[in-house]
Every structure is written in structure tokens, then in C-alpha cells.
Design a protein around this motif. Structure first.
Motif, PDB file in Angstrom:
ATOM      1  N   VAL A   1      -3.090  -7.771  -1.460  1.00 27.72           N
ATOM      2  CA  VAL A   1      -4.541  -7.811  -1.689  1.00 27.72           C
ATOM      3  C   VAL A   1      -5.086  -6.394  -1.869  1.00 27.72           C
ATOM      4  CG1 VAL A   1      -6.655  -9.003  -1.076  1.00 27.72           C
ATOM      5  CG2 VAL A   1      -4.512  -9.760  -0.055  1.00 27.72           C
ATOM      6  N   PRO A   2      -4.693  -5.690  -2.934  1.00 30.38           N
ATOM      7  CA  PRO A   2      -5.179  -4.313  -3.128  1.00 30.38           C
ATOM      8  C   PRO A   2      -6.694  -4.223  -3.276  1.00 30.38           C
ATOM      9  CG  PRO A   2      -4.036  -5.137  -5.081  1.00 30.38           C
ATOM     10  CD  PRO A   2      -3.759  -6.113  -3.988  1.00 30.38           C
ATOM     11  N   HIS A   3      -7.360  -5.347  -3.593  1.00 25.92           N
ATOM     12  CA  HIS A   3      -8.823  -5.336  -3.667  1.00 25.92           C
ATOM     13  C   HIS A   3      -9.448  -4.938  -2.333  1.00 25.92           C
ATOM     14  CE1 HIS A   3     -12.955  -6.640  -3.952  1.00 25.92           C
ATOM     15  NE2 HIS A   3     -12.746  -7.578  -3.054  1.00 25.92           N
ATOM     16  N   PHE A   4      -8.842  -5.351  -1.228  1.00 22.85           N
ATOM     17  CA  PHE A   4      -9.375  -4.978   0.089  1.00 22.85           C
ATOM     18  C   PHE A   4      -9.360  -3.456   0.260  1.00 22.85           C
ATOM     19  CE2 PHE A   4      -8.019  -9.181   2.379  1.00 22.85           C
ATOM     20  CZ  PHE A   4      -8.947  -9.871   1.618  1.00 22.85           C
ATOM     21  N   ILE A   5      -8.300  -2.822  -0.218  1.00 21.01           N
ATOM     22  CA  ILE A   5      -8.165  -1.368  -0.115  1.00 21.01           C
ATOM     23  C   ILE A   5      -9.173  -0.686  -1.032  1.00 21.01           C
ATOM     24  CG2 ILE A   5      -6.566   0.553  -0.510  1.00 21.01           C
ATOM     25  CD1 ILE A   5      -4.290  -1.443   0.176  1.00 21.01           C
ATOM     26  N   GLU A   6      -9.288  -1.184  -2.250  1.00 13.64           N
ATOM     27  CA  GLU A   6     -10.243  -0.615  -3.209  1.00 13.64           C
ATOM     28  C   GLU A   6     -11.664  -0.662  -2.664  1.00 13.64           C
ATOM     29  OE1 GLU A   6     -11.805   0.883  -6.915  1.00 13.64           O
ATOM     30  OE2 GLU A   6      -9.863   0.988  -5.908  1.00 13.64           O
TER      31      GLU A   6
END
Length: 570
Positions: free
Chosen positions: A77-82
Motif C-alpha cells: 500500500v505505497p499510497h499510505f506512505i505517499e
């Protein structure tokens, strides 16, 4: 219900000093929440007992040139990091969609860098394929990559009788993912009513039976049952007892893929530290918190678990006291209450209740470096799951009987296949992780730890995973449940917090807002929604929403409901 009355939006804000927040621990949960609190206008200090950040995600550099991530290595879930890297000081918002439409509809990145433009300003994330290579004891393997076509071809080769079952499993897991993760993932279950409202949906989705029972309904082959149930072991859950709602992990990975931070997970930790400090946050290392300071409304010590109890700050191991408007623990849930919150201040999280909770299993983790051998190239992948000859019996021994079995399963991580910078030239850095019982089993790890490590290294060599390993070995160290108990201060040496069984999920899992002490909060693996890097980042957003609600910020935000992306279910 809000702990503080909401401000009247029609009135001009009253001038006031910035609120001060203290966070105990600099794991992913503490760092993620620190970034969010800074963006909301708090002055936040993170107190870390170790000499560097990360907590369970601490990264170790050795004098002989190896770099080892001590803990989590699977990033999704790279969106959480972004979203974290996009936050600005005093510009934090908590009412935006948790899954914007472009995230829900976008194609999973399969090659090149990923993670969004702000992420690339701080750290480089690259996708990993396959997600895992899963080895069975008979020498066959399954490359788990989330691609339905590839999955069908491999099932056809290994267990053709399960092709039709896979299609049904896929539909069932997708329905659980859409309801349990996309719609309910950020719900803080702070009261029974919130829990009971979702029970009919969970029953309809068959998400309350155990995960292994759920997969067994669709698959006849023991191999396929293992492939589609093992993942909860990576968050401390026994597939034989966790609820089937965790089938959503299959779709979380399938939707957003598995990623690696170049430089190791420690590079992502350092990136979060950089962002936190850019926003004005401060981290103090070597600062072990001994007690949470709790008083009544008049500032007097609490002598009984009745009346108003308020967190005023913390006392460090050396005796120094630090005062703040709120305190958050990113430490172990059980030891937060048992060791740091006065017994007289606890009406809900009593010693009896905390000690009765079932803790997740522990781990033996072997960190090792070895010379490469071009004549015998490694036939491994970045993430390897090596299953032993037994599955259900071994899980019962680890979680139930709490004994060491004659065999073992392991997760072998070889990041230098992707990132050679973690080892000296011509060498590999690796770790292998073996689930074992926590301290409740009474095992003497000073004696049993070295024996198990020797067995694991011999197994990897003799079964051909790393030929001539002991001859090529140049670095070796390991940790046992003693490390989790002593260095990481986890109750009974657990590795992932409370075991995520049904009776310890949702409302029944520790609450992110303390029921005992006003202005005391929890974040991380021990709080809701649970363990795993994406869940811990979700936990930080949950806790930030509760704090914003309690302190009269963004009154449109409520812990049980947020704005959702267009097109999601109502």
C-alpha cells in the motif's frame, strides 16, 4: 463521543499556545503519528530508548559491512506512505478520502519505481516479483505474485482439482477486502455499537470462521490451503485461529503489490524521521520512559481507579520528567499498562485483563552474511517462504502447546538479490525468521537458541537452498524471544502484540484512545487495526483522528466514519 467539547465554528479561534505531544517509541506507528501530529499543529517529541529509530524496524550496520533490517521487510500500500510525505506543517487534513479514486482504479506497478512523487523525494520504492516464492517440503514451489493468470497456471500444475475452488476463493476474498479493508479499515471500534453494526456483514461474508477453515472450504490440496493462509504468520496470527477477514491480505497484496525500499526498510524509517524533523518534530534517543504521569483534575497523584484521570507527561528512566498535553504509546500494549500506567489509574486495563490476553508468537531471527559463488548462483527470490513437513501440527505446537517441534518453517529474506548495497562486494546479506513460542512456554533460549540456529543453517545448506553455506559464512548473529522481551520490551517476548484472533479483533482489540486515562493514546501493532506495516500506518491515522476530535480540531472528523472515495459502498 468526544472527550473534549467541540469548538463553535462560528466563533474566532481563541489564541493559545501550541499543544505538546509526547510519543513513546519511534516505530512505524510512532513516526507516522508524529508526522500527522506535526501537520495538525502539535509540537511533538518522540522518545526512543534505543540509539536509533525504528523500534521493531531498527536497522543494524555491522563493522564488516553488512546492513540488516532487524524487523519488517514487506512493504505494501505505497499510497499510505505517499500520503504521509505529502503532509505539511499546520496543513494536516483528516477528512480526505482514505482511498482516492486513482488509487482504487490504478494499475499495480510491476516494474520501475513506485510510491508517488513525494515518496520519491525521500526514498526509492521498487516492486518485488514474485511477492514470495513458497517452497513445499517435497521440493516443489509456488511463485505467489498476485497475477490471476499465473496463479491459475500454477494451481493447474500443482493441484488441478482446486482451479474451480480458486475462482470461488477469489470472489470471497475480494468481497471481504472491499468491505473489511476499503470500507471498514479506518473504523475505530471504540464502543460495542460500532462493532455490532458490522457483525451482519461479517457473517454474510463468512468472515468470522477461522482463516484456515475458510481456505479449506475452497481448496482440497494441503499445498493450496497453505499458500492462501500463511500470510497472517507475518503479522503474528495463527491461520488456525485468526478470523477469515484476514483473507483480505491476499487482495491487499494483489491490488498494490509488494515493495522494497532501496537501502532496506531502514531507509524508509530514516525517510520518515527526515519528514518528521522537517515538520518541526524532535526525537530524543536513549530516552527510556519509566512511567506515564497520571493525575486527577487538580494535579494530584491518582490513588484509585475512579474519578477523572489525566495523562500529564512521562518520567524517564533517569528521573527526568517531561510534561505535555497528551501522551501516546507506540510501545507494547501490555507493558504500557502493566509497567508504565499506575495500577491505581486503571479500571479497564487491569493487570488481570492485560495478563489474560493472548499474545502473538515470538521469533528466532538469524542474520547472516556469506560469500557469493558464481559457480553456484542462488536459486532463491527476494522473499522465500520455506514450509516444513507439517503445517497444522506445527502451528498448534507454537501457538497452543508452546513447545519447540522437531521441524520448523521459515521466512528467508535475501534483499541483496535486489539491492547489493546491503553487503560488501561479492557477498550476500540475508536473514531467516522462524516462528517460535513466546516466553509463556518456559523455554531456555540461552540453551535452545544456538541449537535451533545450527539446525536452520544445516537445513538451508543440506536441502540446497544455499549450497556450502557454512563454508561461505562470513557473519552470523541471531535474536530470540529474549530480544523481544528485553530490548523491545514486549510482554512475554511477543513479536507482534496481542494475537489477532476473533476475540481480540475490532472492538475487542486494545483501543487507540485509552479507556482509563484521559489524553493517553495508543498507536501501532498492539492497537487497532493490528500488526503489519500498512495496518500500523492506518493505526496512526486512526489515533490522529481521535486526537483531533478530542482537541477540537477538524470537527467534521469522527472516529467511526470518514469521507470515502467516490464509488465506494455506502
Amino acid at each position: 463521543m468526544s472527550t473534549f467539547p467541540m469548538t463553535d465554528p462560528s466563533l474566532p479561534p481563541a489564541p493559545s499556545r501550541r499543544k505538546k505531544a509526547l510519543i513513546i517509541g519511534s516505530g512505524f506507528g510512532g513516526l507516522s503519528l508524529g508526522i500527522r501530529l506535526q501537520s495538525l499543529g502539535f509540537d511533538t517529541t518522540i522518545l526512543e530508548k534505543m540509539d536509533g529509530p525504528g523500534g521493531r524496524a531498527y536497522q543494524k550496520r555491522t563493522p564488516d559491512g553488512y546492513v540488516f533490517d532487524m524487523g519488517p521487510t514487506v512493504i505494501t500500500v505505497p499510497h499510505f506512505i505517499e500520503e504521509l510525505f505529502a503532509l505539511e506543517r499546520n496543513g494536516g487534513r483528516l477528512d480526505q478520502p482514505d482511498y482516492p479514486p486513482h488509487v482504487l482504479t490504478g494499475e499495480r506497478v510491476r516494474e520501475g519505481e513506485s510510491g508517488g512523487p513525494r515518496t520519491r523525494d525521500y526514498v526509492r520504492l521498487v516492486p518485488i516479483l514474485p511477492f514470495y516464492r513458497i517452497y513445499f517440503d517435497d521440493g516443489t514451489y509456488f511463485d505467489y505474485d498476485g497475477d490471476p493468470g499465473s496463479t491459475r497456471r500454477q494451481i493447474a500444475a500443482l493441484a488441478p482439482e482446486d482451479l474451480a475452488g480458486y475462482e470461488r476463493f477469489h470472489r470471497g476474498a475480494q468481497a471481504i477486502f472491499e468491505r473489511g479493508f476499503l470500507e471498514l479499515g479506518y473504523t475505530h471500534f471504540g464502543d460495542p455499537a460500532t462493532m455490532f453494526r458490522v457483525v451482519p456483514d461479517l457473517l454474510r461474508l463468512d468472515a468470522v470462521r477461522t482463516l484456515f477453515s475458510f481456505t479449506s472450504k475452497y481448496f482440497q490440496s494441503p499445498k493450496m490451503r497453505q499458500v492462501f493462509s500463511f500470510e497472517t504468520l507475518l503479522i503474528g496470527g495463527n491461520p488456525l485461529s485468526v478470523p477469515a477477514i484476514y483473507a483480505m491480505i491476499h487482495f491487499v497484496e494483489k491490488t498494490w503489490g509488494i515493495h522494497y525500499a532501496l537501502g532496506g526498510t531502514g531507509a524508509l524509517v530514516r525517510a520518515f524521521v527526515q519528514k518528521f524533523e522537517e515538520l518541526g518534530g524532535r526525537i530524543e534517543y536513549g530516552s527510556e520512559v519509566e512511567k506515564v504521569l497520571v493525575t486527577d483534575n487538580r494535579g494530584r497523584p491518582v490513588r484509585a481507579p475512579i474519578g477523572r484521570r489525566v495523562a500529564r507527561g512521562v518520567r524517564l528512566r533517569g528521573g527526568e520528567e517531561m510534561h505535555a498535553d497528551l501522551v501516546v504509546s507506540n510501545g507494547d500494549w501490555a507493558n504500557t499498562y502493566l509497567k508504565r500506567v499506575p495500577r491505581a489509574a486503571r479500571l479497564v486495563n487491569t493487570d488481570l485483563r492485560v495478563k489474560a490476553a493472548r499474545q502473538s508468537m515470538s521469533l528466532v531471527v538469524v542474520y547472516f552474511g556469506f560469500r557469493d559463488d558464481p559457480a553456484r548462483p542462488l536459486d532463491l527470490r527476494h522473499h522465500n517462504i520455506i514450509l516444513g513437513p507439517r503445517y497444522e501440527e506445527l502451528l498448534t505446537e507454537i501457538f497452543g502447546r508452546k513447545v519447540l517441534g522437531a521441524d520448523f518453517s521459515q521466512y528467508l529474506h535475501v534483499p541483496t538479490l535486489t539491492d547489493p548495497s546491503l553487503a560488501p562486494p561479492g557477498h550476500h546479506a540475508a536473514y531467516t525468521l522462524i516462528p517460535v513460542p513466546h516466553h509463556g512456554g518456559g523455554i531456555d533460549w540461552n540453551a535452545e537458541g544456538p541449537k535451533l540456529v545450527d539446525k536452520v543453517l544445516a537445513f538451508l545448506e543440506e536441502r540446497g537452498y544455499i549450497p556450502a553455506l557454512r563454508e561461505r559464512l562470513t557473519h552470523l548473529e541471531f535474536v530470540t524471544p529474549d530480544y523481544f522481551a528485553n530490548t523491545l520490551d514486549s510482554h512475554l517476548g511477543n513479536a507482534f502484540g496481542p494475537e489477532p484472533m476473533l476475540a481480540q479483533s475490532a472492538y475487542f482489540r486494545p483501543h487507540n484512545r485509552s479507556e482509563d486515562v484521559r489524553n493517553l493514546y495508543l498507536v501501532g501493532a498492539g492497537a487497532q487495526p493490528g500488526a503489519g506495516t500498512p495496518s500500523v500506518m492506518m493505526s496512526a491515522k486512526m489515533t490522529a483522528r481521535l486526537i483531533a476530535e478530542d482537541f477540537g480540531l477538524h470537527p467534521e472528523v469522527r472516529s467511526g466514519g470518514v469521507a470515502r472515495a467516490e464509488g465506494q459502498g455506502q
